[in-house]
Design a protein around this motif. Structure first.
Motif, PDB file in Angstrom:
ATOM      1  N   ILE A   2      46.082  78.553  53.484  1.00 14.89           N
ATOM      2  CA  ILE A   2      44.629  78.673  53.335  1.00 14.89           C
ATOM      3  C   ILE A   2      44.187  80.129  53.600  1.00 14.89           C
ATOM      4  O   ILE A   2      43.234  80.617  52.986  1.00 14.89           O
ATOM      5  CB  ILE A   2      43.882  77.633  54.224  1.00 14.89           C
ATOM      6  CG1 ILE A   2      42.604  77.164  53.529  1.00 14.89           C
ATOM      7  CG2 ILE A   2      43.574  78.116  55.614  1.00 14.89           C
ATOM      8  CD1 ILE A   2      42.748  76.155  52.484  1.00 14.89           C
ATOM      9  N   HIS A  14      34.686  85.372  41.480  1.00 10.19           N
ATOM     10  CA  HIS A  14      34.778  84.795  40.146  1.00 10.19           C
ATOM     11  C   HIS A  14      33.717  85.379  39.209  1.00 10.19           C
ATOM     12  O   HIS A  14      32.546  85.462  39.563  1.00 10.19           O
ATOM     13  CB  HIS A  14      34.589  83.277  40.295  1.00 10.19           C
ATOM     14  CG  HIS A  14      34.803  82.525  39.022  1.00 10.19           C
ATOM     15  ND1 HIS A  14      35.928  82.680  38.252  1.00 10.19           N
ATOM     16  CD2 HIS A  14      34.030  81.611  38.400  1.00 10.19           C
ATOM     17  CE1 HIS A  14      35.838  81.884  37.215  1.00 10.19           C
ATOM     18  NE2 HIS A  14      34.701  81.234  37.270  1.00 10.19           N
ATOM     19  N   GLU A  59      27.683  71.653  48.004  1.00  7.90           N
ATOM     20  CA  GLU A  59      28.651  72.228  47.061  1.00  7.90           C
ATOM     21  C   GLU A  59      29.760  72.898  47.845  1.00  7.90           C
ATOM     22  O   GLU A  59      29.519  73.763  48.694  1.00  7.90           O
ATOM     23  CB  GLU A  59      28.008  73.259  46.114  1.00  7.90           C
ATOM     24  CG  GLU A  59      29.091  73.825  45.179  1.00  7.90           C
ATOM     25  CD  GLU A  59      28.605  74.728  44.066  1.00  7.90           C
ATOM     26  OE1 GLU A  59      27.395  75.016  43.988  1.00  7.90           O
ATOM     27  OE2 GLU A  59      29.471  75.142  43.259  1.00  7.90           O
ATOM     28  N   VAL A  60      30.990  72.503  47.552  1.00  2.81           N
ATOM     29  CA  VAL A  60      32.140  73.145  48.174  1.00  2.81           C
ATOM     30  C   VAL A  60      32.730  74.112  47.151  1.00  2.81           C
ATOM     31  O   VAL A  60      32.796  73.812  45.961  1.00  2.81           O
ATOM     32  CB  VAL A  60      33.146  72.083  48.686  1.00  2.81           C
ATOM     33  CG1 VAL A  60      33.834  71.343  47.566  1.00  2.81           C
ATOM     34  CG2 VAL A  60      34.178  72.700  49.587  1.00  2.81           C
ATOM     35  N   GLY A  61      33.083  75.334  47.612  1.00  2.00           N
ATOM     36  CA  GLY A  61      33.537  76.379  46.688  1.00  2.00           C
ATOM     37  C   GLY A  61      32.375  76.871  45.847  1.00  2.00           C
ATOM     38  O   GLY A  61      32.507  77.066  44.641  1.00  2.00           O
ATOM     39  N   VAL A  81      29.319  75.676  50.899  1.00  2.00           N
ATOM     40  CA  VAL A  81      30.462  76.091  51.719  1.00  2.00           C
ATOM     41  C   VAL A  81      31.456  76.785  50.793  1.00  2.00           C
ATOM     42  O   VAL A  81      31.730  76.291  49.698  1.00  2.00           O
ATOM     43  CB  VAL A  81      31.142  74.860  52.373  1.00  2.00           C
ATOM     44  CG1 VAL A  81      32.425  75.259  53.089  1.00  2.00           C
ATOM     45  CG2 VAL A  81      30.194  74.168  53.348  1.00  2.00           C
ATOM     46  N   LEU A  83      35.241  79.285  51.127  1.00  2.63           N
ATOM     47  CA  LEU A  83      36.225  79.957  51.998  1.00  2.63           C
ATOM     48  C   LEU A  83      35.918  81.436  52.130  1.00  2.63           C
ATOM     49  O   LEU A  83      36.226  82.041  53.156  1.00  2.63           O
ATOM     50  CB  LEU A  83      37.611  79.847  51.346  1.00  2.63           C
ATOM     51  CG  LEU A  83      38.571  78.756  51.749  1.00  2.63           C
ATOM     52  CD1 LEU A  83      39.886  78.987  51.015  1.00  2.63           C
ATOM     53  CD2 LEU A  83      38.813  78.740  53.262  1.00  2.63           C
ATOM     54  N   SER A  84      35.343  82.017  51.076  1.00  3.10           N
ATOM     55  CA  SER A  84      35.185  83.471  51.002  1.00  3.10           C
ATOM     56  C   SER A  84      33.858  83.930  51.599  1.00  3.10           C
ATOM     57  O   SER A  84      32.789  83.552  51.116  1.00  3.10           O
ATOM     58  CB  SER A  84      35.279  83.871  49.518  1.00  3.10           C
ATOM     59  OG  SER A  84      34.648  85.104  49.295  1.00  3.10           O
ATOM     60  N   GLY A 108      33.593  78.578  55.089  1.00  7.31           N
ATOM     61  CA  GLY A 108      34.384  77.528  55.744  1.00  7.31           C
ATOM     62  C   GLY A 108      35.331  76.886  54.760  1.00  7.31           C
ATOM     63  O   GLY A 108      35.284  77.153  53.553  1.00  7.31           O
ATOM     64  N   ASN A 109      36.176  76.019  55.311  1.00  3.79           N
ATOM     65  CA  ASN A 109      37.208  75.357  54.516  1.00  3.79           C
ATOM     66  C   ASN A 109      36.760  73.941  54.160  1.00  3.79           C
ATOM     67  O   ASN A 109      36.539  73.114  55.051  1.00  3.79           O
ATOM     68  CB  ASN A 109      38.510  75.325  55.341  1.00  3.79           C
ATOM     69  CG  ASN A 109      39.649  74.678  54.595  1.00  3.79           C
ATOM     70  OD1 ASN A 109      39.514  74.283  53.428  1.00  3.79           O
ATOM     71  ND2 ASN A 109      40.783  74.565  55.263  1.00  3.79           N
ATOM     72  N   GLY A 110      36.659  73.668  52.873  1.00  3.19           N
ATOM     73  CA  GLY A 110      36.260  72.336  52.398  1.00  3.19           C
ATOM     74  C   GLY A 110      37.217  71.239  52.827  1.00  3.19           C
ATOM     75  O   GLY A 110      36.860  70.064  52.807  1.00  3.19           O
ATOM     76  N   HIS A 126      32.933  72.502  41.572  1.00  5.09           N
ATOM     77  CA  HIS A 126      33.233  72.927  40.200  1.00  5.09           C
ATOM     78  C   HIS A 126      34.233  74.085  40.251  1.00  5.09           C
ATOM     79  O   HIS A 126      33.925  75.164  40.729  1.00  5.09           O
ATOM     80  CB  HIS A 126      31.934  73.379  39.514  1.00  5.09           C
ATOM     81  CG  HIS A 126      32.099  73.629  38.040  1.00  5.09           C
ATOM     82  ND1 HIS A 126      32.657  74.776  37.537  1.00  5.09           N
ATOM     83  CD2 HIS A 126      31.792  72.859  36.968  1.00  5.09           C
ATOM     84  CE1 HIS A 126      32.673  74.712  36.218  1.00  5.09           C
ATOM     85  NE2 HIS A 126      32.157  73.559  35.845  1.00  5.09           N
ATOM     86  N   VAL A 128      37.108  74.299  42.019  1.00  2.00           N
ATOM     87  CA  VAL A 128      37.579  74.611  43.379  1.00  2.00           C
ATOM     88  C   VAL A 128      38.793  73.766  43.777  1.00  2.00           C
ATOM     89  O   VAL A 128      39.735  74.296  44.370  1.00  2.00           O
ATOM     90  CB  VAL A 128      36.423  74.499  44.410  1.00  2.00           C
ATOM     91  CG1 VAL A 128      35.683  73.199  44.297  1.00  2.00           C
ATOM     92  CG2 VAL A 128      36.923  74.667  45.826  1.00  2.00           C
ATOM     93  N   TYR A 131      42.176  75.145  43.199  1.00  2.51           N
ATOM     94  CA  TYR A 131      42.583  76.381  43.877  1.00  2.51           C
ATOM     95  C   TYR A 131      42.868  76.176  45.364  1.00  2.51           C
ATOM     96  O   TYR A 131      43.214  77.131  46.055  1.00  2.51           O
ATOM     97  CB  TYR A 131      41.481  77.438  43.729  1.00  2.51           C
ATOM     98  CG  TYR A 131      41.295  77.936  42.311  1.00  2.51           C
ATOM     99  CD1 TYR A 131      42.278  78.717  41.700  1.00  2.51           C
ATOM    100  CD2 TYR A 131      40.141  77.647  41.586  1.00  2.51           C
ATOM    101  CE1 TYR A 131      42.113  79.188  40.405  1.00  2.51           C
ATOM    102  CE2 TYR A 131      39.966  78.117  40.297  1.00  2.51           C
ATOM    103  CZ  TYR A 131      40.960  78.888  39.711  1.00  2.51           C
ATOM    104  OH  TYR A 131      40.789  79.351  38.433  1.00  2.51           O
ATOM    105  N   THR A 132      42.649  74.961  45.860  1.00  2.00           N
ATOM    106  CA  THR A 132      42.820  74.760  47.300  1.00  2.00           C
ATOM    107  C   THR A 132      44.264  74.385  47.647  1.00  2.00           C
ATOM    108  O   THR A 132      45.056  74.042  46.766  1.00  2.00           O
ATOM    109  CB  THR A 132      41.810  73.726  47.832  1.00  2.00           C
ATOM    110  OG1 THR A 132      41.687  73.915  49.246  1.00  2.00           O
ATOM    111  CG2 THR A 132      42.224  72.293  47.536  1.00  2.00           C
TER     112      THR A 132
END
Ligand code: SAM
Length: 251
Positions: A2, A14, A59-61, A81, A83-84, A108-110, A126, A128, A131-132
């Motif tokens: 991670i 992106h 929304e995550v990512g 949320v 990660l970046s 944070g980490n989904g 959408h 994400v 890529y995890t």
């Protein structure tokens, strides 16, 4: 793993290369919104950005917040949320410039969400899950924080698609192929990943549109020949080969 994923997305925002505007300016966010909804013109048909007024949406990512701003403008109470931290800083700027509010925009980490069970009416991811590090764990978390009867909306890449085949034949790398994790799914594999949901419907989308990304003869051949020829074929024949697998789920 991670940490490597976080590090990659902290440096590789992106679609950043799709505009010449200075990063973080109003024109920058407008350009990226325009680019996205030109390329993904079908997205507002499948995802009703104004359809969740008053509902809590996670929304995550969320990246720089392009979709999340649309949900917020449509009246949803949104949380983002990613990660970046770089993406979250830009998402905050995007919200500010658009004059809309988020309940929270947080790095944070989904796969380990800091929210109680059944906190959200809608969860959205959408581009994400692919890529995890641990996709089943991410789905489990999104399912956990969703209320019973709530809606899950997700997109992953289709392994059995025109773009995956073309990139192999033409030896042109896919966008973010250098990311630490990039998993592609068949429709069956994606359905299996979404097994925790009571109902799931999967629609393949994202057919060829002219590319700004690829230059040289391969780019010219793609834009002049491939796009037109492919899109002239009856959509019903080629539908299963869409690059984006859009999933609409119910908990
Ligand atoms: C290709 S970008 C997509 C951004 C945006 N959703 C979109 O569709 O344009 C992938 C994003 O997922 C984020 N991401 C990857 N794994 C994640 C995780 N486990 N938790 C939260 N965000 C994650 C990355 O930081 C990156 O911003």
């Amino acid at each position: 793993m991670i940490d490597a994923i976080r590090d990659y997305w902290n440096h590789r925002i992106h679609d950043l290369e799709m505009t010449d505007q200075p990063v973080g300016t109003k024109r920058f966010f407008e350009d990226l919104d325009e680019y996205r909804f030109d390329k993904l013109h079908y997205l507002p048909r499948l995802v009703d950005f104004s359809g969740f007024r008053g509902q809590r949406l996670l929304e995550v990512g969320c990246g720089i917040g392009t979709d999340l701003v649309r949900f917020a403008k449509g009246g949803a109470r949104v949380t983002g949320v990613d990660l970046s931290q770089t993406a979250i800083d830009l998402a905050r700027k995007n919200f500010e410039l658009n004059g809309v509010n988020a309940e929270e925009l947080v790095a944070g980490n989904g796969e380990a969400l800091p929210y109680a069970d059944a906190s959200f009416d809608v969860v959205y991811g959408h581009g994400v899950i692919q890529y995890t590090a641990d996709a089943p764990r991410l789905i489990q978390e999104l399912h956990r924080v969703l209320k019973p009867g709530g809606t899950g909306l997700f997109m992953v890449y289709n392994r059995v698609s025109w773009l995956n085949a073309l990139s192999k034949v033409m030896q042109v790398a896919l966008e973010h192929e250098d990311a630490p994790v990039l998993t592609k799914y068949s429709i069956g594999e994606f359905r299996q990943l979404l097994a925790p949901f009571a109902e799931t419907s999967i629609v393949p989308e994202r057919f060829p549109v002219k590319s700004r990304l690829h230059k040289g003869w391969k780019g010219v051949a793609f834009n002049t020949m491939f796009v037109g020829t492919f899109n002239a074929l009856p959509r019903a024949w080629v539908r299963p080969l869409g690059w984006h697998l859009m999933a609409m789920c119910r908990k």
